[in-house]
Scaffold this active site. Structure first.
Site, mmCIF file in Angstrom:
data_model
loop_
_atom_site.group_PDB
_atom_site.id
_atom_site.type_symbol
_atom_site.label_atom_id
_atom_site.label_comp_id
_atom_site.label_asym_id
_atom_site.label_seq_id
_atom_site.Cartn_x
_atom_site.Cartn_y
_atom_site.Cartn_z
ATOM 1 N N ARG A 55 -6.062 11.290 0.029
ATOM 2 C CA ARG A 55 -5.262 10.580 -0.383
ATOM 3 C C ARG A 55 -4.994 10.103 -1.917
ATOM 4 N NH1 ARG A 55 -10.101 6.354 -0.317
ATOM 5 N NH2 ARG A 55 -10.981 6.418 2.552
ATOM 6 N N ASP A 57 -2.970 10.141 -4.465
ATOM 7 C CA ASP A 57 -1.994 9.386 -6.088
ATOM 8 C C ASP A 57 -0.544 9.213 -6.363
ATOM 9 O OD1 ASP A 57 -4.876 10.188 -7.153
ATOM 10 O OD2 ASP A 57 -4.454 10.973 -8.913
ATOM 11 N N ARG A 200 -4.707 17.953 -10.156
ATOM 12 C CA ARG A 200 -3.641 17.774 -11.486
ATOM 13 C C ARG A 200 -5.049 18.174 -13.073
ATOM 14 N NH1 ARG A 200 -2.135 11.931 -10.701
ATOM 15 N NH2 ARG A 200 -1.383 12.201 -12.683
#
Lengths: 249, 249
Positions: A55, A57, A200
């Site tokens: 999934r 971002d 990230r």
């Protein structure tokens, strides 16, 4: 003619710049899953619900996203893929489609995901669409010492936006390293699963250390922590690619 | 304090996707020259007119465009460049700025321009922003045999959109070849000057031949012709980069 439902596996590439992430959302926000479901549904004239392996971002890209769906349609898959790509925006391409056993589920059957993060020293008119930026030369060797701390099974709650109601924050990282490619620093990481924004956050911590704003011992302490790090912002989504999803052979 | 006018040389990188080419236009169409002149003019509070070494078409990119301008402003150049980049869209970056003798003119002083064309076999969600597409595997060796015909001085009127009122259509190509780089076929060509859309017409002719739709003798005949080729469309602008401009040392 009635055809029994079949399960189809797709590989998908996308430029995530103009999408609010992978996952379908209510409302008008464009998402990759939403766009693909709409295209397949229009072609096959049925409601299609697809499951993606990762999934991603908002703003994150994919070279090798994998998704699966069940359908009653008997349409030839080459034709289905071609038709879907004609309806999809050019920033989403289905690159492969094949039938798989009904037990296959793109997300639950995946054994590992690989992400890559591309980093530039300076903003570029051309390359910044697909790269983050350190605004200065990071210490490559230091970043690789940090990357070497990552493999293993641990609680990555500190490096995630995951809420407390999620199903655990334990991940097993199988490999992590930085390499150079042309003007880019590239971080490659593989794990059985990733928490929301985890790559990230990890990249941000390594860049901050590589730029001398955090010391290595502090990064190690962050890794031991299981509390969300209050001062760390995730690295720019533009640099991140879901690169490959692996399944048991 | 009055400062004598100085001549400044800039290097510029841009993603041409959303611009109507390099050259300033009357009206609202966004151009790279127009955007840079507006930014510099706003910072220095004077009318700025810049000259670019290559007038790239709509949608064409640049890694190493060179432009020059005269200014009465004494502003420190590092600050000027930084301020201009803050005002410019992120798809245009000034990457260098330095004073040069007043005799320097980005266009007239240039001794050669180098362009590169990036070609993919299949459309890509990510790479197609900066590449053309042959929709199939071209014959790489054949394309290089055609490229080898290009060096030399000749009239390239057949491969151009140049009107009859232009200043000649003779160009001297100093090198031209195709090479492979990852999933790309890359065409590199250097010449003293290029006619409007010339690289894209040459690339289109080579792709058509590489895909077997034109034979090599026909391409050679096209090269001998000086009449605009009626059935050849220029290759997709997305694949073309003004790569480097050279000056007498």
């Amino acid at each position: 003619m009635t055809v029994p439902a079949r399960t189809i596996r797709m590989e998908i590439e996308y430029d995530g710049t103009d999408f609010s992430g992978w996952q379908r959302q209510s409302g008008a926000l464009p998402t990759v899953q939403g766009a693909i479901e709409a295209a397949l549904g229009r072609i096959m004239q049925e409601n299609v619900s697809i499951d993606g392996a990762g999934r991603t971002d908002k703003g994150v890209h994919a070279r090798g996203q994998v998704a699966s769906f069940a359908t009653a349609s008997a349409m030839e898959l080459g034709r289905l893929m071609h038709s879907a790509n004609s309806l999809l925006p050019p920033t989403i391409r289905i690159t492969a489609m094949r039938p798989v056993p009904d037990s296959f589920h793109a997300r639950f059957s995946a054994t590992s995901r690989e992400y890559r993060y591309f980093l530039l020293e300076h903003p570029s008119a051309i390359d910044s669409r697909f790269a983050g930026c350190s605004r200065g030369r990071p210490d490559f060797a230091a970043m690789n010492r940090l990357a070497a701390m990552l493999p293993g099974t641990r609680d990555f709650a500190a490096f995630s936006k995951e809420g407390p109601d999620q199903q655990g924050t334990i991940c097993t990282v199988t490999s992590a390293r930085w390499y150079r490619s042309g003007r880019f620093y590239v971080f490659r990481i593989e794990a059985n699963r990733f928490l929301r924004s985890m790559v990230r956050f990890l990249v941000a911590g390594m860049i901050e250390t590589g730029m001398g704003r955090i010391d290595e011992a502090e990064f190690a302490k962050m890794l031991e922590s299981t509390r969300r790090l209050p001062n760390l912002k995730p690295a720019d989504a533009a640099g991140l690619f879901l690169w490959k999803v692996r399944y048991r052979a």
